[in-house]
Design an enzyme around this catalytic site. Structure first.
Site, PDB file in Angstrom:
ATOM      1  N   TYR A 157       0.839  -1.212   0.000  1.00 46.78           N
ATOM      2  CA  TYR A 157       0.000   0.000   0.000  1.00 46.78           C
ATOM      3  C   TYR A 157       0.876   1.266   0.000  1.00 46.78           C
ATOM      4  O   TYR A 157       0.646   2.195  -0.788  1.00 46.78           O
ATOM      5  CB  TYR A 157      -0.911  -0.036   1.230  1.00 46.78           C
ATOM      6  CG  TYR A 157      -1.885   1.094   1.336  1.00 46.78           C
ATOM      7  CD1 TYR A 157      -3.068   1.106   0.591  1.00 46.78           C
ATOM      8  CD2 TYR A 157      -1.655   2.172   2.204  1.00 46.78           C
ATOM      9  CE1 TYR A 157      -3.978   2.153   0.701  1.00 46.78           C
ATOM     10  CE2 TYR A 157      -2.560   3.208   2.328  1.00 46.78           C
ATOM     11  CZ  TYR A 157      -3.721   3.194   1.576  1.00 46.78           C
ATOM     12  OH  TYR A 157      -4.618   4.230   1.701  1.00 46.78           O
ATOM     13  N   ALA A 159       3.941   1.599  -0.962  1.00 45.76           N
ATOM     14  CA  ALA A 159       4.645   1.723  -2.256  1.00 45.76           C
ATOM     15  C   ALA A 159       3.693   2.285  -3.315  1.00 45.76           C
ATOM     16  O   ALA A 159       4.068   3.155  -4.106  1.00 45.76           O
ATOM     17  CB  ALA A 159       5.182   0.363  -2.693  1.00 45.76           C
TER      18      ALA A 159
END
Ligand code: NAP
Length: 249
Positions: A157, A159
């Site tokens: 998430y 990233a």
């Protein structure tokens, strides 16, 4: 003759949570609203549409998975054939598949990156040509505080949300010369279905990191999104506005 006074606004993930609040905010100017969501259960989007109708606003909802380039392309072809343009795109659809890196599998990674980041590419790609032709447009991408600060259990998430920041700045540079602004809003810990599933322990640990001492409301995020789409923000592009009660400064 096109009616440029009524803005055509597409909101992905507009059926509930932050996206729904953004739709209600645009309802105040009587924009023409198009919502996209993915769940086969359309009760949330129907509730949003009913409330918009109650406010006297024309809106419709489409079930489309933003991670599918082809499905997104089809949706926008339909939108362009009906409305000829899109004035505002809010890339808000997002999911979580939280787990520690050690246990994160390929599907956890791919699904989150595909919906949260590829979805932003797919929808933006679908509108830019028309916005360039119109020489106007507003795009707001919903990132997250964890795209800046990271969060244990959210490698996928965070990233995806950090990726949105790079994407936003690049798109802003490419499109600024055509009077199109591209900005991001990075919410902190907001009271929606996404956070309702978190354990009390996780919620308490988030709250301890927030100087304001409370969760944010979806409407508080919607205000920032709406402002970025207003004439008042015509010289603001490539920015990430943090709406997080001081959680990250
Ligand atoms: P939410 O209440 O769970 O709503 C998510 C929305 O995204 C729903 O409308 C959902 O529709 C839609 N969606 C999910 N997968 C989709 C897909 N593949 N294609 C199209 N639509 C899809 O979440 P929220 O809290 O409002 O979050 C909205 C955005 O804010 C997300 O990008 C999220 O990452 C971000 N954000 C939230 C917080 C927070 O604390 N809540 C903090 C930072 C950032 P269906 O259910 O019909 O699929």
């Amino acid at each position: 003759m096109k009616n440029l006074d009524t803005r055509i606004v597409v909101i992905t993930g507009g059926s509930k949570g932050i996206g729904r609040s953004v739709a209600y905010k645009f309802a105040e100017e009587k924009a023409r609203i198009i919502l996209a969501h993915n769940d086969a259960d359309d009760s949330a989007s129907q509730e949003t549409l009913d409330n918009l109708a109650h406010k006297g606003v024309e809106a419709d909802a489409h079930r489309v998975d933003v991670s599918s380039f082809g499905a997104v392309d089809l949706l926008f072809k339909e939108i362009f054939s009906k409305f000829e343009r899109v004035d505002v795109l809010i890339n808000n659809a997002g999911i979580t598949r939280d787990t520690l890196l050690m246990r994160m599998n390929e599907e956890d990674w791919d699904s989150v990156l595909n919906v949260n980041l590829k979805g932003v590419f797919n929808c933006t790609r679908a509108v830019v040509r028309s916005m360039i032709k119109e020489r106007r447009g507003r795009i707001v991408n919903i990132s997250s505080v964890v795209g800046q600060i990271g969060n244990a259990g959210q490698a996928n998430y965070s990233a995806s949300k950090a990726g949105i920041i790079g994407f936003t700045k690049t798109a802003a540079k490419e499109l600024a010369g055509r009077s199109i602004t591209v900005n991001g809003v990075a919410p902190g810990f907001i009271d929606t279905e996404m956070t309702a599933v978190l354990s009390e322990k996780v919620k308490e640990s988030f709250l301890r990191q927030i100087p304001s001492g409370r969760m944010g409301k979806p409407e508080e995020v919607a205000e920032a999104v709406y402002w970025l789409c207003s004439d008042a923000a015509s010289y603001v592009t490539g920015q990430i506005i943090h709406v997080n009660g001081g959680m990250y400064m």
